[in-house]
Design an enzyme around this catalytic site. Structure first.
Site, PDB file in Angstrom:
ATOM      1  N   GLU A 124      20.231   3.231  13.738  1.00  0.00           N
ATOM      2  CA  GLU A 124      20.109   4.582  14.331  1.00  0.00           C
ATOM      3  C   GLU A 124      18.749   4.736  14.998  1.00  0.00           C
ATOM      4  O   GLU A 124      17.728   4.324  14.434  1.00  0.00           O
ATOM      5  CB  GLU A 124      20.296   5.649  13.256  1.00  0.00           C
ATOM      6  CG  GLU A 124      21.750   5.899  12.957  1.00  0.00           C
ATOM      7  CD  GLU A 124      21.969   6.927  11.859  1.00  0.00           C
ATOM      8  OE1 GLU A 124      21.067   7.727  11.584  1.00  0.00           O
ATOM      9  OE2 GLU A 124      23.068   6.908  11.280  1.00  0.00           O
ATOM     10  N   LYS A 184      36.549  -2.012  31.875  1.00  0.00           N
ATOM     11  CA  LYS A 184      37.557  -1.998  32.937  1.00  0.00           C
ATOM     12  C   LYS A 184      37.147  -3.028  33.995  1.00  0.00           C
ATOM     13  O   LYS A 184      37.115  -4.212  33.685  1.00  0.00           O
ATOM     14  CB  LYS A 184      37.710  -0.580  33.492  1.00  0.00           C
ATOM     15  CG  LYS A 184      38.204   0.425  32.427  1.00  0.00           C
ATOM     16  CD  LYS A 184      38.497   1.772  33.013  1.00  0.00           C
ATOM     17  CE  LYS A 184      39.119   2.715  31.998  1.00  0.00           C
ATOM     18  NZ  LYS A 184      38.139   3.586  31.340  1.00  0.00           N
ATOM     19  N   ASP A 205      31.678   9.949  36.847  1.00  0.00           N
ATOM     20  CA  ASP A 205      32.239   9.066  35.828  1.00  0.00           C
ATOM     21  C   ASP A 205      32.864   7.887  36.583  1.00  0.00           C
ATOM     22  O   ASP A 205      33.960   7.989  37.127  1.00  0.00           O
ATOM     23  CB  ASP A 205      33.287   9.850  35.035  1.00  0.00           C
ATOM     24  CG  ASP A 205      33.953   9.022  33.958  1.00  0.00           C
ATOM     25  OD1 ASP A 205      33.808   7.781  33.980  1.00  0.00           O
ATOM     26  OD2 ASP A 205      34.639   9.615  33.106  1.00  0.00           O
ATOM     27  N   ARG A 241      35.009  -3.190  24.905  1.00  0.00           N
ATOM     28  CA  ARG A 241      35.395  -1.783  24.950  1.00  0.00           C
ATOM     29  C   ARG A 241      34.192  -0.923  24.578  1.00  0.00           C
ATOM     30  O   ARG A 241      33.610  -1.094  23.504  1.00  0.00           O
ATOM     31  CB  ARG A 241      36.525  -1.594  23.933  1.00  0.00           C
ATOM     32  CG  ARG A 241      37.293  -0.317  23.994  1.00  0.00           C
ATOM     33  CD  ARG A 241      38.656  -0.522  23.365  1.00  0.00           C
ATOM     34  NE  ARG A 241      39.451  -1.335  24.263  1.00  0.00           N
ATOM     35  CZ  ARG A 241      40.109  -0.856  25.319  1.00  0.00           C
ATOM     36  NH1 ARG A 241      40.109   0.426  25.590  1.00  0.00           N
ATOM     37  NH2 ARG A 241      40.783  -1.664  26.098  1.00  0.00           N
ATOM     38  N   THR A 291      32.808   3.427  31.407  1.00  0.00           N
ATOM     39  CA  THR A 291      33.228   2.535  30.329  1.00  0.00           C
ATOM     40  C   THR A 291      32.747   1.146  30.725  1.00  0.00           C
ATOM     41  O   THR A 291      32.332   0.918  31.860  1.00  0.00           O
ATOM     42  CB  THR A 291      34.756   2.517  30.159  1.00  0.00           C
ATOM     43  OG1 THR A 291      35.351   2.230  31.420  1.00  0.00           O
ATOM     44  CG2 THR A 291      35.286   3.825  29.623  1.00  0.00           C
ATOM     45  N   TYR A 331      22.817  -1.433  10.671  1.00  0.00           N
ATOM     46  CA  TYR A 331      22.551  -0.034  11.038  1.00  0.00           C
ATOM     47  C   TYR A 331      21.285   0.033  11.882  1.00  0.00           C
ATOM     48  O   TYR A 331      20.277  -0.567  11.526  1.00  0.00           O
ATOM     49  CB  TYR A 331      22.346   0.831   9.783  1.00  0.00           C
ATOM     50  CG  TYR A 331      23.492   1.790   9.587  1.00  0.00           C
ATOM     51  CD1 TYR A 331      23.792   2.738  10.557  1.00  0.00           C
ATOM     52  CD2 TYR A 331      24.277   1.742   8.441  1.00  0.00           C
ATOM     53  CE1 TYR A 331      24.861   3.605  10.405  1.00  0.00           C
ATOM     54  CE2 TYR A 331      25.346   2.605   8.281  1.00  0.00           C
ATOM     55  CZ  TYR A 331      25.632   3.533   9.270  1.00  0.00           C
ATOM     56  OH  TYR A 331      26.681   4.385   9.118  1.00  0.00           O
TER      57      TYR A 331
HETATM   58  N1  DSN Z   1      42.793   5.746  29.704  1.00  0.00           N
HETATM   59  C1  DSN Z   1      42.019   5.183  30.776  1.00  0.00           C
HETATM   60  C2  DSN Z   1      42.865   4.763  31.916  1.00  0.00           C
HETATM   61  O1  DSN Z   1      43.872   4.117  31.661  1.00  0.00           O
HETATM   62  O2  DSN Z   1      42.545   5.009  33.050  1.00  0.00           O
HETATM   63  C3  DSN Z   1      40.961   6.102  31.224  1.00  0.00           C
HETATM   64  O3  DSN Z   1      40.174   6.444  30.137  1.00  0.00           O
END
Ligand code: DSN
Length: 432
Positions: A53, A226, A197, A232, A223, A51
């Site tokens: 925080e 990707k 984003d 993730r 994110t 933990y």
């Molecule tokens: N769900 C993702 C995508 O496939 O683009 C975006 O968050």
């Protein structure tokens, strides 16, 4: 202690099957990638027990001395990658990073102007089924029917008409780069926060293959799994920290807060509790990988592969939205081929090819059926595919789409996929 295999054979069996699926399928979902063994080792480490925080040096728990170092390394590497003054690596996902941005800059009922989901945008940018469309007033801009691209004059007109508190940029199915200077001038003209984003394109931006939004947007989210190829998770960045000129103030003192202060408190305690320290460690590892020379080569190949695949589809008579791609994905409008996105996705799945059905701009089908599919190059490029393989991929996809109900076609394409995958080995383990 027992291994996972000894402790829980039922789960281990599924992980082995999933490893096999990843090893022997063509993974073409544009938002997926294959993390390295080092990233997975950090994600599966003892830090899952901790933990922490708060933030490095200011935690609500003892025993955080190593967690502090890990989080500092992650922050420093991310700042270097994107040329940021400040980052927060704690968001559990892209959606929670975005939730923190809303908490920081919007009050319930305020207007957001975002990229229309049905034109390629994202759920958390004002969709009526998401908190962003439930608590805030969503307005949308979209692409032009003739070009499949954004028209910045029309976005300016729309912004002047709806007077948004915040304008969002970023999409999950837009294959072109953005004009951030135009967006910033629109935001300044209407006095709005500008939020980018960059979840889909962060890896391409990190190596300078696409424009960097940080000098223009007030805040940037992403994110990490990707094109960035980490675990993730999510992250928030600010290009230039300092007093926020749009005047978000500290509740008690009325002092104008810095961008970093507003956003740090919006993540914790605003929207999250304890950070996932094992994932932050894995983020740090992936940012370290992204700072290496070969990450630039990888991203350049991702783009070359997407372009080669796009050209092959065009040669075979497919309609690519906007006519091609600047990034890692293409969006195919299947209407001239007489199949829906749903039928294509299901038939391709039977042939060991994984894609997702996707709405195309001005779609006449529902989101459960759709008229298109979205195809991305990041994952198979990680496996070593080059342009020749991606042209072959396009031909295999075409074979299935020509005969979506023919089992013998599914089986013969699946065999070709298996042979292709065998030449580009991936994982030799189910757990690290
Ligand atoms: N769900 C993702 C995508 O496939 O683009 C975006 O968050």
């Amino acid at each position: 202690m027992k291994s996972l295999k000894q402790q829980d054979p039922a789960i281990f069996e599924q992980l082995e099957k999933e490893t096999n699926r990843q090893n022997f399928n063509l993974e073409l979902i544009a938002s997926e990638n294959f993390a390295s063994k080092a990233v997975m080792q950090a994600a599966g480490s003892v830090l899952t027990n901790k933990y922490a925080e708060g933030y490095p040096g200011k935690r609500y728990y003892g025993g955080c001395e190593y967690a502090d170092v890990v989080e500092d390394i992650a922050r420093d590497r991310a700042k270097k990658l994107f040329n940021a003054d400040w980052v927060n690596v704690q968001p559990h996902s892209g959606a929670t990073a975005n939730a923190a941005v809303y908490l920081a800059f919007m009050k319930p009922g305020d207007t957001l102007l975002g990229f229309d989901l049905s034109h390629g945008g994202h759920l958390t940018h004002g969709s009526h089924v998401n908190f962003s469309g439930i608590y805030f007033k969503p307005e949308f801009y979209g692409v032009e029917k003739e070009t499949g691209r954004l028209d910045y004059n029309k976005i300016r007109e729309k912004a002047k008409a709806v007077n948004p508190k915040m304008i969002s940029i970023g999409a999950s199915a837009y294959s072109r780069d953005y004009d951030y200077e135009a967006f910033r001038s629109i935001a300044d003209e209407v006095g709005a926060f500008l939020w980018m984003d960059m979840a889909h394109t962060a890896g391409l931006i990190a190596v300078g293959n696409l424009k960097n939004p940080l000098p223009h947007a007030h805040v940037v989210t992403t994110t990490t799994h990707k094109t960035l190829r980490g675990p993730r998770g999510g992250m928030i960045l600010v290009g230039k920290d300092g007093e926020n000129e749009l005047g978000v103030v500290a509740p008690k003192s009325g002092r104008v807060k810095n961008w970093s202060e507003v956003l740090d408190s919006a993540v914790f305690p605003g929207t999250q509790g304890g950070p996932l320290m094992h994932i932050i460690a894995a983020k740090a590892v992936s940012y370290g990988e992204a700072l290496q020379e070969d990450f630039k080569e990888y991203q350049t190949q991702v783009q070359k592969n997407a372009k080669a695949m796009s050209a092959q589809f065009v040669e075979m008579g497919y309609e690519i939205v906007s006519g091609g791609t600047d990034n890692h994905l293409i969006l195919i409008d299947l209407r001239n081929k007489g199949v829906t996105g749903k039928i294509a996705e299901e038939a391709l799945g039977k042939a060991a090819i994984t894609v997702n059905k996707n709405m195309v701009p001005f779609d006449t089908e529902s989101p459960f059926v759709t008229s298109g599919i979205r195809i991305g190059s990041p994952a198979m490029t990680t496996r070593g595919f080059g342009e020749a393989e991606f042209k072959q991929v396009a031909k295999l996809v075409d074979k299935v789409i020509q005969s979506p109900n023919d089992e013998s076609v599914h089986n013969s394409v699946a065999k070709e996929v298996e042979a292709l995958c065998e030449n580009f080995p991936l994982y030799d383990f189910a757990t690290v």
